[in-house]
Design an enzyme around this catalytic site. Structure first.
Site, PDB file in Angstrom:
ATOM      1  N   ASN A   9       0.933  -1.478   0.054  1.00  0.00           N
ATOM      2  CA  ASN A   9      -0.142  -0.025  -0.067  1.00  0.00           C
ATOM      3  C   ASN A   9       0.919   1.176   0.054  1.00  0.00           C
ATOM      4  O   ASN A   9       1.657   1.574   0.878  1.00  0.00           O
ATOM      5  CB  ASN A   9      -0.675  -0.012   1.272  1.00  0.00           C
ATOM      6  CG  ASN A   9      -1.668   1.162   1.311  1.00  0.00           C
ATOM      7  OD1 ASN A   9      -1.818   2.091   0.626  1.00  0.00           O
ATOM      8  ND2 ASN A   9      -2.587   1.314   2.492  1.00  0.00           N
ATOM      9  N   HIS A  93      -9.758   0.787   4.797  1.00  0.00           N
ATOM     10  CA  HIS A  93      -8.517   1.242   5.564  1.00  0.00           C
ATOM     11  C   HIS A  93      -8.878   2.105   6.673  1.00  0.00           C
ATOM     12  O   HIS A  93      -9.536   3.303   6.651  1.00  0.00           O
ATOM     13  CB  HIS A  93      -7.412   1.801   4.409  1.00  0.00           C
ATOM     14  CG  HIS A  93      -6.155   1.598   5.152  1.00  0.00           C
ATOM     15  ND1 HIS A  93      -5.800   2.762   5.732  1.00  0.00           N
ATOM     16  CD2 HIS A  93      -5.087   0.897   4.891  1.00  0.00           C
ATOM     17  CE1 HIS A  93      -4.338   2.476   6.232  1.00  0.00           C
ATOM     18  NE2 HIS A  93      -4.115   1.260   5.690  1.00  0.00           N
ATOM     19  N   GLU A 162      -5.631  -5.298  10.436  1.00  0.00           N
ATOM     20  CA  GLU A 162      -4.565  -4.281  10.662  1.00  0.00           C
ATOM     21  C   GLU A 162      -4.961  -3.500  11.747  1.00  0.00           C
ATOM     22  O   GLU A 162      -5.716  -2.438  11.857  1.00  0.00           O
ATOM     23  CB  GLU A 162      -4.661  -3.124   9.368  1.00  0.00           C
ATOM     24  CG  GLU A 162      -4.210  -3.901   8.009  1.00  0.00           C
ATOM     25  CD  GLU A 162      -3.701  -3.016   7.069  1.00  0.00           C
ATOM     26  OE1 GLU A 162      -2.514  -2.879   6.754  1.00  0.00           O
ATOM     27  OE2 GLU A 162      -4.382  -1.956   6.929  1.00  0.00           O
TER      28      GLU A 162
HETATM   29  P1  PGA Z   1       2.633  -0.020   7.737  1.00  0.00           P
HETATM   30  O1  PGA Z   1       1.133   0.277   7.107  1.00  0.00           O
HETATM   31  O2  PGA Z   1       3.104  -1.194   7.100  1.00  0.00           O
HETATM   32  O3  PGA Z   1       3.495   1.368   7.201  1.00  0.00           O
HETATM   33  O4  PGA Z   1       2.181  -0.195   9.159  1.00  0.00           O
HETATM   34  C1  PGA Z   1       0.236  -0.881   6.741  1.00  0.00           C
HETATM   35  C2  PGA Z   1      -1.089  -0.393   6.127  1.00  0.00           C
HETATM   36  O5  PGA Z   1      -1.632   0.696   6.554  1.00  0.00           O
HETATM   37  O6  PGA Z   1      -1.617  -0.951   5.262  1.00  0.00           O
END
Ligand code: PGA
Length: 237
Positions: A9, A93, A162
């Site tokens: 992402n 998200h 997440e």
């Molecule tokens: P990060 O983000 O790997 O920077 O923690 C993950 C995401 O938001 O999908």
């Protein structure tokens, strides 16, 4: 670990040109190392394109409005995605929920709309720190609420757990916590389930080995080709 899904992402990073260079470099790396896992890249909307690659690199949209076209200033719709054959989208998200104030109703409407058009939907759920501190049942209830209005058995659904407190913070959930939480989610959905939140070269292997973890959704550590390459090496190794 060839069947694990790895997704990058980009958030609000990369330009059109740097995205093209990135895709080319990763495609070359996958060919050289003969790595065959499904890889998804979510560049910013200005960098969406139909890239010619030798490997299975899917390009997805980080966001789109549930419309073909119309008057939604600043948004893109189906017409803009179809130009590049994009049929994959991220929905729910935490940055869109929290920073851009998307409600569960709106998130669910977006989900329904893109589901009706057969999109592969990466649907993100995850609790903030105060909910995690309240215990596992509070987390379960919170995650269930984030699935209200969502068809969790949709055939083209990929779920991503997440935890908000792990996103972009460098604080990764422990393998035990990922395993426990994935079990809670697997109790109501049998779709592939990724973990996201400070996944990096140092921890990707142990995360992908967690029972019930079908892949990783990666932000920060995926933005440089070198970071992505070292994670893919770990996955393969
Ligand atoms: P990060 O983000 O790997 O920077 O923690 C993950 C995401 O938001 O999908």
């Amino acid at each position: 670990m060839d069947d694990k899904i790895v997704a990058a992402n980009f958030k609000t990073n990369h330009t059109r040109r740097s995205t093209a260079e990135y895709v080319e470099a990763i495609d070359l790396f996958l060919s050289e190392k003969k790595i065959g896992l499904p890889l998804y890249i979510f560049p910013p909307s200005t960098a969406l394109d139909s890239f010619e690659t030798k490997n299975s690199i899917h390009i997805g949209a980080q966001n789109a409005y549930p419309t073909v076209k119309g008057s939604f200033t600043g948004e893109i719709g189906l017409q803009q995605l179809e130009e590049f054959g994009i049929d994959t989208i991220l929905v729910g998200h935490s940055e869109r929920r929290h920073i851009l104030k998307e409600t569960q109703e709106f998130v669910a409407e977006k989900f329904r709309w893109f589901k009706e058009r057969g999109f592969t939907i990466f649907y993100c759920i995850g609790e903030p720190l105060e909910v995690r501190k309240a215990g596992e049942e509070a987390v379960r209830q919170y995650l269930l609420k984030q699935c209200e209005g969502i068809d969790t058995s949709y055939e083209n659904l990929v779920l991503a757990y997440e935890p908000v407190w792990a996103i972009g913070t460098g604080k990764t959930a422990t393998p035990e916590l990922i395993e426990q939480t994935h079990a809670l989610i697997k109790a109501f959905s049998d779709r592939p389930l990724l973990y996201g939140g400070s996944v990096k070269p140092q921890n990707i292997k142990e995360i992908l080995e967690v029972p019930g973890c079908d892949g990783a959704l990666i932000g920060t550590s995926s933005w440089e080709v070198s970071g992505m390459v070292s994670m893919l090496r770990k996955v393969k190794g």
